[in-house]
Design a protein around this motif. Structure first.
Motif, mmCIF file in Angstrom:
data_model
loop_
_atom_site.group_PDB
_atom_site.id
_atom_site.type_symbol
_atom_site.label_atom_id
_atom_site.label_comp_id
_atom_site.label_asym_id
_atom_site.label_seq_id
_atom_site.Cartn_x
_atom_site.Cartn_y
_atom_site.Cartn_z
ATOM 1 N N PHE A 18 -6.845 12.542 -9.062
ATOM 2 C CA PHE A 18 -7.125 11.462 -8.107
ATOM 3 C C PHE A 18 -7.361 12.031 -6.715
ATOM 4 N N LEU A 19 -6.529 13.007 -6.348
ATOM 5 C CA LEU A 19 -6.761 13.666 -5.057
ATOM 6 C C LEU A 19 -8.138 14.329 -5.026
ATOM 7 N N LEU A 20 -8.510 14.921 -6.156
ATOM 8 C CA LEU A 20 -9.821 15.559 -6.213
ATOM 9 C C LEU A 20 -10.955 14.546 -6.089
ATOM 10 N N SER A 21 -10.748 13.363 -6.657
ATOM 11 C CA SER A 21 -11.761 12.326 -6.517
ATOM 12 C C SER A 21 -11.912 11.932 -5.046
ATOM 13 N N LEU A 22 -10.771 11.851 -4.348
ATOM 14 C CA LEU A 22 -10.815 11.518 -2.914
ATOM 15 C C LEU A 22 -11.587 12.581 -2.140
ATOM 16 N N LEU A 23 -11.254 13.845 -2.419
ATOM 17 C CA LEU A 23 -11.948 14.935 -1.731
ATOM 18 C C LEU A 23 -13.423 14.956 -2.104
ATOM 19 N N GLY A 24 -13.692 14.715 -3.393
ATOM 20 C CA GLY A 24 -15.067 14.702 -3.858
ATOM 21 C C GLY A 24 -15.873 13.623 -3.171
ATOM 22 N N ALA A 25 -15.235 12.471 -2.949
ATOM 23 C CA ALA A 25 -15.941 11.393 -2.253
ATOM 24 C C ALA A 25 -16.305 11.826 -0.844
ATOM 25 N N LEU A 26 -15.380 12.514 -0.184
ATOM 26 C CA LEU A 26 -15.677 12.998 1.164
ATOM 27 C C LEU A 26 -16.859 13.974 1.132
ATOM 28 N N GLY A 27 -16.794 14.914 0.191
ATOM 29 C CA GLY A 27 -17.885 15.876 0.078
ATOM 30 C C GLY A 27 -19.200 15.185 -0.256
ATOM 31 N N GLY A 28 -19.134 14.223 -1.158
ATOM 32 C CA GLY A 28 -20.338 13.500 -1.539
ATOM 33 C C GLY A 28 -20.918 12.733 -0.367
ATOM 34 N N ALA A 29 -20.040 12.122 0.430
ATOM 35 C CA ALA A 29 -20.524 11.334 1.566
ATOM 36 C C ALA A 29 -21.126 12.242 2.634
ATOM 37 N N LEU A 30 -20.541 13.429 2.807
ATOM 38 C CA LEU A 30 -21.076 14.348 3.814
ATOM 39 C C LEU A 30 -22.426 14.901 3.394
ATOM 40 N N THR A 31 -22.650 14.981 2.082
ATOM 41 C CA THR A 31 -23.885 15.598 1.607
ATOM 42 C C THR A 31 -24.786 14.572 0.945
ATOM 43 N N ILE A 32 -24.749 13.348 1.435
ATOM 44 C CA ILE A 32 -25.613 12.305 0.875
ATOM 45 C C ILE A 32 -27.058 12.786 0.897
ATOM 46 N N GLY A 33 -27.729 12.673 -0.230
ATOM 47 C CA GLY A 33 -29.116 13.093 -0.311
ATOM 48 C C GLY A 33 -29.272 14.582 -0.581
ATOM 49 N N LYS A 34 -28.149 15.270 -0.793
ATOM 50 C CA LYS A 34 -28.244 16.708 -1.072
ATOM 51 C C LYS A 34 -27.564 17.023 -2.397
ATOM 52 N N THR A 35 -27.482 18.322 -2.728
ATOM 53 C CA THR A 35 -26.985 18.665 -4.058
ATOM 54 C C THR A 35 -25.465 18.638 -4.128
ATOM 55 N N ALA A 36 -24.975 18.488 -5.369
ATOM 56 C CA ALA A 36 -23.532 18.434 -5.580
ATOM 57 C C ALA A 36 -22.896 19.789 -5.301
ATOM 58 N N ILE A 37 -23.658 20.860 -5.495
ATOM 59 C CA ILE A 37 -23.064 22.186 -5.326
ATOM 60 C C ILE A 37 -22.731 22.431 -3.859
ATOM 61 N N LEU A 38 -23.534 21.874 -2.971
ATOM 62 C CA LEU A 38 -23.233 22.001 -1.547
ATOM 63 C C LEU A 38 -21.909 21.310 -1.233
ATOM 64 N N SER A 39 -21.749 20.122 -1.785
ATOM 65 C CA SER A 39 -20.512 19.393 -1.524
ATOM 66 C C SER A 39 -19.321 20.151 -2.111
ATOM 67 N N ALA A 40 -19.534 20.832 -3.249
ATOM 68 C CA ALA A 40 -18.445 21.611 -3.837
ATOM 69 C C ALA A 40 -18.062 22.770 -2.925
ATOM 70 N N VAL A 41 -19.065 23.428 -2.351
ATOM 71 C CA VAL A 41 -18.781 24.560 -1.466
ATOM 72 C C VAL A 41 -17.945 24.101 -0.261
#
Lengths: 252, 226, 202
Positions: free
Chosen positions: B146-169
């Motif tokens: 669940f914590l990872l989902s929260l962090l993932g959402a932040l990464g996803g929101a920061l990289t809207i329109g870009k690749t998932a790997i960027l958000s992972a980095v």
């Protein structure tokens, strides 16, 4: 008095005024910072006494410790300016972030590499999964993440704010990272290596170290001022004051 | 009362929509699951199949695979909605974006995190997880994902329109404490120590992370919009 | 009703438009005409607050829009260049889950589907529909709930003659109920409306 400070702060926040101020300071500040750094390094590497345990290898401390300190404090500065950028939308704070991140990453990298070079003769390996080393490595990754984030966003202001947000979130999480890395160490590390506590220092060792730290800070300050100047020129290239400035430069 | 009701309705609407959508599009929960199982399979292939060796690695391997699977699956949180214009509609609906984020995180967890728990159950057989560690593993994964989902959402929101790997980095370094604490729960259970202290810490992180990271995610969405 | 005063908008370093003023009154249509890249979409997004404005005032019912944002957003409908339709949803589901559905019920969904001639397709996956049909499905969303102001980006793009007539008749029908339209296009349409030319920052 308060009004004066306020005025000063506001003037620092406006790119053209900051540019003027930075251009005035740099010509004399840069030589001074080089001088401080050289004094510290020459004293430390050339004249400070040899450590009785480690021999001359310990002298790498004069590069290692200052760059490690800088690597961390630049991140803290970025978080503070990031906060300012998010709340007040200060353009200059965003530019600061952008110019500081690569510098912070480089200092962290220097700390890691010099640590490895120091580790080879003292512990016999380049790398030890020690708590402090590990958190420095993670700090480096954080920098790398921030740099890749803002460089992937075309709109500069959006990039600034995105980087600000992630550095603010990061600075809140960093203590947790440190704490958890400590736990991780106690859980996983049957003490094969222990970091020998920094060589016990006499004043003629830590004085040059102190000067080195100050020298590193002042070099950082000069580099920052210079990159900020460049960043301001790029960002404000369409404004009349930049055109005027450039015309004057060409005439000279 | 009325106000509260509509907020909850809004939450429910977004949640239901996301869940129905991912049931329509099997890939949304299939892909992280299969990715997870493949990563798990790669470890014995690379490290050999000796039972005792694998069993010491098992909890760590499961955790790393879960971390990667959940952080690489951020595409479905905001990016898809951004591409077809739905996110625009959400933002101009006049409803609070914070609730939207909350609902989307929960949906993401239900779609990727919860199935990962089941998959990790299977992978314990593959990796010979020592006996008695199943409960600590599952409970730490439950909170951790669940914590990872929260962090993932932040990464996803920061990289809207870009690749998932960027958000992972961007997000992976921040997820270090979650990984360490999650594995610490299991390791201390293995050593017969009290593992609840680590669980409490994970819980504390959840308590701060749910409002804190959702707020940051909301801000990140706005950054990408104006 | 909606009043735009001296609006300027900037993206990165380029001005999109400058000093734009107009007014949309109740039940009337306003058409923004401009070539590609003239900032039509940016104007709509700027009014909605999806893009920040640089200068100028937007007011809604005599109040600055910043004060009445939620109220304003609730009373307007926006259709962007992307239609906000999910390929994996069926036609009916797309309507059911479109965000503005709070006040809508199944009957309304069915009646609006009938109006745009998509009733037979209601259980089909949206990915099976043609571009024109998708466009009509998006138009069905206009009818789910009456909004005071419709902001529509290119309502006539990729529609055949029949579709164009349909859109015109729906706009007229909604006009008669007191709904106003603010829409963009690159050529002047046949709809009874005030036209604003958006070209070279004017």
């Amino acid at each position: 008095m308060i009004n004066l400070i306020k005025k000063w702060l506001i003037s620092l926040g406006s790119p053209p005024l900051f540019f003027k101020w930075a251009s005035k300071i740099l010509p004399w500040f840069f030589p001074i910072s080089i001088l401080i750094l050289l004094t510290g390094l020459i004293w430390g590497i050339g004249f400070a006494p040899t450590d009785y345990k480690q021999g001359d290898v310990y002298r790498i401390i004069f590069i290692h410790v200052p760059s490690a300190i800088l690597g961390q404090s630049i991140y803290l500065m970025m978080a503070i300016f990031g906060f300012i950028c998010l709340i007040w939308r200060a353009k200059l704070a965003g530019m600061f972030l952008r110019s500081a991140a690569p510098i912070g990453a480089s200092f962290t990298l220097i700390a890691l590499v010099s640590g490895a070079v120091w580790g080879k003769p003292t512990w016999g390996t380049w790398w030890v999964w020690d708590a402090r080393l590990t958190s420095t490595l993670i700090l480096f990754f954080l920098y790398a993440g921030i740099i890749s984030l803002y460089s992937s966003i075309d709109n500069k202001q959006k990039g600034d704010r995105a980087a600000s947000l992630i550095s603010v979130v990061g600075v809140i999480i960093i203590p947790i990272i440190k704490k958890s890395v400590d736990w991780w160490q106690t859980l996983h590390q049957p003490s094969t290596f222990t970091i020998t506590s920094a060589p016990s220092m006499t004043p003629d060792m830590y004085l040059p170290l102190l000067i080195c730290v100050i020298g590193f800070y002042s070099i950082l300050f000069s580099i920052l001022l210079n990159t900020l100047r460049a960043e301001i020129l790029i960002r404000e290239r369409n404004t009349s004051w930049v055109r005027q400035f450039l015309n004057n430069q060409i005439k000279e | 009362m009325n106000e509260k009701n509509t907020l909850f309705n809004w939450f429910k609407l977004v949640l239901k929509r996301d869940l129905v959508l991912s049931f329509k599009k099997i890939a949304t929960f299939m892909v992280p699951l299969v990715f997870f199982l493949i990563v798990i399979t790669l470890f014995p292939l690379a490290l050999g199949t000796e039972g005792s060796f694998l069993s010491t690695l098992s909890s760590g391997v499961i955790w790393v695979a879960a971390l990667l699977a959940s952080l690489l699956a951020v595409e479905s949180i905001f990016n898809e909605d951004y591409r077809d214009g739905t996110l625009d509609q959400f933002l101009i609906s006049g409803e609070p974006t914070f609730i939207l984020v909350l609902a989307k995180v929960l949906a993401h967890w239900l779609v990727t995190g919860a199935p990962l728990l089941l998959a990790s159950l299977i992978s314990t057989f593959f990796l010979y997880l020592p006996e008695g560690l199943l409960f600590p593993l599952l409970i730490s994964l439950l909170m951790g994902t669940f914590l990872l989902s929260l962090l993932g959402a932040l990464g996803g929101a920061l990289t809207i329109g870009k690749t998932a790997i960027l958000s992972a980095v961007i997000v992976l370094p921040l997820s270090v404490p979650i990984l360490i604490l999650g594995v610490a729960v299991i390791t201390s259970a293995l050593n017969g120590q009290d593992f609840f202290s680590y669980l409490y810490f994970l819980g504390a992180m959840l308590a701060i992370g749910i409002p804190g990271l959702c707020l940051a995610t909301t801000e990140a969405i706005f950054i990408n919009y104006d | 009703m909606l009043k735009v005063d001296n609006l300027s908008c900037q993206r990165s370093n380029d001005l999109v438009f400058k000093n734009l003023s107009f007014e949309v009154s109740k039940g009337a249509n306003t058409e923004i005409i401009g070539s590609n890249g003239s900032g039509k979409t940016s104007l709509l997004k700027c009014i909605l607050g999806l893009i920040e404005k640089n200068q100028g005032k937007i007011s809604w019912k005599q109040k600055p829009i910043e004060e009445t944002r939620t109220f304003f957003l609730k009373s307007c409908f926006y259709q962007g260049h992307q239609l906000a339709l999910k390929n994996n949803f069926t036609v009916v589901e797309n309507l059911r889950f479109s965000h503005s559905i709070f006040n809508s019920n199944e009957e309304k969904i069915i009646s609006s589907l009938k109006e745009v001639d998509l009733f037979e397709y209601r259980e089909r996956a949206s990915s099976d529909l043609s571009m024109g049909q998708l466009k009509r499905l998006a138009i069905a969303k206009w009818l789910l709930d009456e909004h005071e102001l419709y902001l529509i980006d290119e309502p006539f793009a990729s529609l055949d003659q029949e579709g164009t007539l349909l859109v015109s008749s729906i706009i007229k029908k909604l006009n008669s109920k007191g709904c106003s339209f603010l829409f963009t296009s690159h050529t002047s349409s046949n709809i009874d409306s005030r036209e604003i030319l958006l070209d070279n920052y004017s």
